[in-house]
Design a protein around this motif. Sequence first.
Motif, PDB file in Angstrom:
ATOM      1  N   VAL A 155     -63.254 -62.453  34.382  1.00 15.08           N
ATOM      2  CA  VAL A 155     -63.174 -61.172  35.113  1.00 15.08           C
ATOM      3  C   VAL A 155     -62.314 -61.529  36.486  1.00 15.08           C
ATOM      4  CG1 VAL A 155     -64.645 -59.481  36.131  1.00 15.08           C
ATOM      5  CG2 VAL A 155     -65.397 -60.638  34.062  1.00 15.08           C
ATOM      6  N   LEU A 156     -61.676 -60.441  36.653  1.00 13.59           N
ATOM      7  CA  LEU A 156     -60.723 -60.630  37.991  1.00 13.59           C
ATOM      8  C   LEU A 156     -61.049 -59.577  38.846  1.00 13.59           C
ATOM      9  CD1 LEU A 156     -57.203 -61.032  36.267  1.00 13.59           C
ATOM     10  CD2 LEU A 156     -58.746 -62.902  37.110  1.00 13.59           C
ATOM     11  N   ASP A 157     -61.656 -59.864  40.105  1.00 12.13           N
ATOM     12  CA  ASP A 157     -62.166 -59.129  41.019  1.00 12.13           C
ATOM     13  C   ASP A 157     -60.907 -58.404  41.659  1.00 12.13           C
ATOM     14  OD1 ASP A 157     -64.025 -57.604  42.393  1.00 12.13           O
ATOM     15  OD2 ASP A 157     -64.710 -59.462  43.630  1.00 12.13           O
ATOM     16  N   MET A 158     -60.726 -57.005  41.290  1.00 11.66           N
ATOM     17  CA  MET A 158     -59.597 -56.337  41.943  1.00 11.66           C
ATOM     18  C   MET A 158     -59.983 -55.303  42.848  1.00 11.66           C
ATOM     19  SD  MET A 158     -57.151 -57.679  40.372  1.00 11.66           S
ATOM     20  CE  MET A 158     -55.617 -56.418  40.609  1.00 11.66           C
ATOM     21  N   GLN A 159     -61.127 -54.490  42.719  1.00 13.97           N
ATOM     22  CA  GLN A 159     -61.450 -53.639  43.576  1.00 13.97           C
ATOM     23  C   GLN A 159     -62.848 -53.576  44.172  1.00 13.97           C
ATOM     24  OE1 GLN A 159     -60.796 -49.742  41.617  1.00 13.97           O
ATOM     25  NE2 GLN A 159     -58.726 -50.085  41.387  1.00 13.97           N
ATOM     26  N   ASN A 160     -63.497 -54.780  43.938  1.00 10.77           N
ATOM     27  CA  ASN A 160     -64.879 -55.316  44.300  1.00 10.77           C
ATOM     28  C   ASN A 160     -65.687 -54.071  43.606  1.00 10.77           C
ATOM     29  OD1 ASN A 160     -66.745 -56.966  45.417  1.00 10.77           O
ATOM     30  ND2 ASN A 160     -66.934 -55.809  47.463  1.00 10.77           N
ATOM     31  N   GLY A 161     -65.369 -53.639  42.350  1.00 10.56           N
ATOM     32  CA  GLY A 161     -66.414 -52.669  41.671  1.00 10.56           C
ATOM     33  C   GLY A 161     -67.385 -53.378  41.118  1.00 10.56           C
ATOM     34  N   THR A 162     -68.532 -52.603  40.608  1.00  8.21           N
ATOM     35  CA  THR A 162     -69.523 -53.112  39.877  1.00  8.21           C
ATOM     36  C   THR A 162     -69.547 -52.996  38.383  1.00  8.21           C
ATOM     37  OG1 THR A 162     -70.746 -51.243  40.354  1.00  8.21           O
ATOM     38  CG2 THR A 162     -71.183 -52.876  41.947  1.00  8.21           C
ATOM     39  N   TYR A 166     -61.777 -53.581  30.120  1.00  9.40           N
ATOM     40  CA  TYR A 166     -60.890 -54.494  29.373  1.00  9.40           C
ATOM     41  C   TYR A 166     -59.661 -54.214  29.493  1.00  9.40           C
ATOM     42  CZ  TYR A 166     -59.478 -57.785  25.734  1.00  9.40           C
ATOM     43  OH  TYR A 166     -58.921 -58.665  25.125  1.00  9.40           O
ATOM     44  N   SER A 167     -58.550 -55.329  29.847  1.00  3.18           N
ATOM     45  CA  SER A 167     -57.447 -55.146  29.820  1.00  3.18           C
ATOM     46  C   SER A 167     -56.765 -55.543  28.717  1.00  3.18           C
ATOM     47  CB  SER A 167     -56.897 -55.946  31.203  1.00  3.18           C
ATOM     48  OG  SER A 167     -55.257 -56.144  31.201  1.00  3.18           O
ATOM     49  N   ALA A 168     -56.605 -56.947  28.365  1.00  4.04           N
ATOM     50  CA  ALA A 168     -55.813 -57.522  27.212  1.00  4.04           C
ATOM     51  C   ALA A 168     -56.093 -58.994  27.413  1.00  4.04           C
ATOM     52  CB  ALA A 168     -54.354 -57.227  27.288  1.00  4.04           C
ATOM     53  N   SER A 169     -55.904 -59.497  26.240  1.00  3.74           N
ATOM     54  CA  SER A 169     -56.064 -61.221  26.174  1.00  3.74           C
ATOM     55  C   SER A 169     -57.190 -61.637  26.759  1.00  3.74           C
ATOM     56  CB  SER A 169     -54.778 -61.507  26.851  1.00  3.74           C
ATOM     57  OG  SER A 169     -53.753 -61.424  26.138  1.00  3.74           O
ATOM     58  N   PHE A 170     -58.319 -60.779  26.550  1.00  3.46           N
ATOM     59  CA  PHE A 170     -59.726 -61.595  27.117  1.00  3.46           C
ATOM     60  C   PHE A 170     -59.690 -61.414  28.705  1.00  3.46           C
ATOM     61  CE2 PHE A 170     -59.125 -62.731  22.723  1.00  3.46           C
ATOM     62  CZ  PHE A 170     -60.332 -61.943  22.315  1.00  3.46           C
ATOM     63  N   LYS A 171     -59.060 -60.412  29.442  1.00  2.24           N
ATOM     64  CA  LYS A 171     -58.938 -60.202  30.597  1.00  2.24           C
ATOM     65  C   LYS A 171     -59.738 -59.236  31.014  1.00  2.24           C
ATOM     66  CE  LYS A 171     -55.575 -63.387  32.193  1.00  2.24           C
ATOM     67  NZ  LYS A 171     -54.742 -63.732  30.943  1.00  2.24           N
ATOM     68  N   ALA A 172     -60.612 -59.088  31.833  1.00  3.87           N
ATOM     69  CA  ALA A 172     -61.220 -57.741  32.419  1.00  3.87           C
ATOM     70  C   ALA A 172     -61.227 -57.620  34.059  1.00  3.87           C
ATOM     71  CB  ALA A 172     -62.854 -57.848  32.133  1.00  3.87           C
ATOM     72  N   TYR A 173     -61.153 -56.392  34.670  1.00  5.51           N
ATOM     73  CA  TYR A 173     -61.155 -56.197  35.936  1.00  5.51           C
ATOM     74  C   TYR A 173     -62.250 -55.461  36.567  1.00  5.51           C
ATOM     75  CZ  TYR A 173     -56.033 -57.468  35.098  1.00  5.51           C
ATOM     76  OH  TYR A 173     -54.953 -58.254  34.607  1.00  5.51           O
ATOM     77  N   GLU A 175     -64.038 -52.851  38.649  1.00  4.76           N
ATOM     78  CA  GLU A 175     -63.912 -51.385  38.934  1.00  4.76           C
ATOM     79  C   GLU A 175     -64.872 -50.387  39.513  1.00  4.76           C
ATOM     80  OE1 GLU A 175     -60.166 -49.797  37.458  1.00  4.76           O
ATOM     81  OE2 GLU A 175     -61.046 -47.907  36.879  1.00  4.76           O
ATOM     82  N   SER A 176     -64.679 -49.440  40.223  1.00  9.89           N
ATOM     83  CA  SER A 176     -65.669 -48.649  40.546  1.00  9.89           C
ATOM     84  C   SER A 176     -66.302 -47.879  39.297  1.00  9.89           C
ATOM     85  CB  SER A 176     -65.168 -47.419  41.437  1.00  9.89           C
ATOM     86  OG  SER A 176     -66.190 -46.497  41.512  1.00  9.89           O
ATOM     87  N   CYS A 177     -67.518 -47.884  39.114  1.00 15.70           N
ATOM     88  CA  CYS A 177     -68.098 -47.188  37.924  1.00 15.70           C
ATOM     89  C   CYS A 177     -67.944 -45.683  37.813  1.00 15.70           C
ATOM     90  CB  CYS A 177     -69.629 -47.350  37.871  1.00 15.70           C
ATOM     91  SG  CYS A 177     -70.253 -49.234  38.134  1.00 15.70           S
TER      92      CYS A 177
END
Length: 190
Positions: A155-162, A166-173, A175-177
Amino acid sequence: MSAGRLGSHLRVSDGPGRGRQDHRMAPLFLVRLIAVAMAIRFMVMVAIWTTVFILASPHQEVSAPFTAGGAPCPEDWVYYGHMCYYFSKERKDWHQSRAACLSQNSSLLRVHSRERQDFLRLIKSYHWLGLVRIPGSESWRWDDGSTLQPHQLTVLDMQNGTCSVYSASFKAYSESCLASNNFICMREMA
């Protein structure tokens, strides 16, 4: 001219002609040799990749490991690895997406293992996951209460969301709910 001289004369004249013929045939022989070597290499690579593919998916159905709809899953769902997946066409916020999955006796996508859900590498756009940040911490948990394990997803913290997408290649970001995204529902095979 005697027969001995005629024979030696023929040998001399045959020699250079035959030498030129050998010289012309050498590149053709080399091209054929390279073509045969490349064909053998290709067949070996096909055999290796076929073996790798078969051995890499021991838990998949042999006849149809990846099917749309069909016997085990409802219409518009995809069957893979003894699970049914629904890829939404509509965009909703995280709470609405979770409710839409629950209404179909399923949950938002949870990544249990990369091997079991290898087809997720094909996803190219953002989709809601059933993954939320534990309040007051940097840790993440799945909506079923289990904690995110490092081997499942990054999980990459992009927007300090809670919530997370899912993006691709087993990466998540993160995001605001409240953002609108597509979502993926999943459930055990029916």
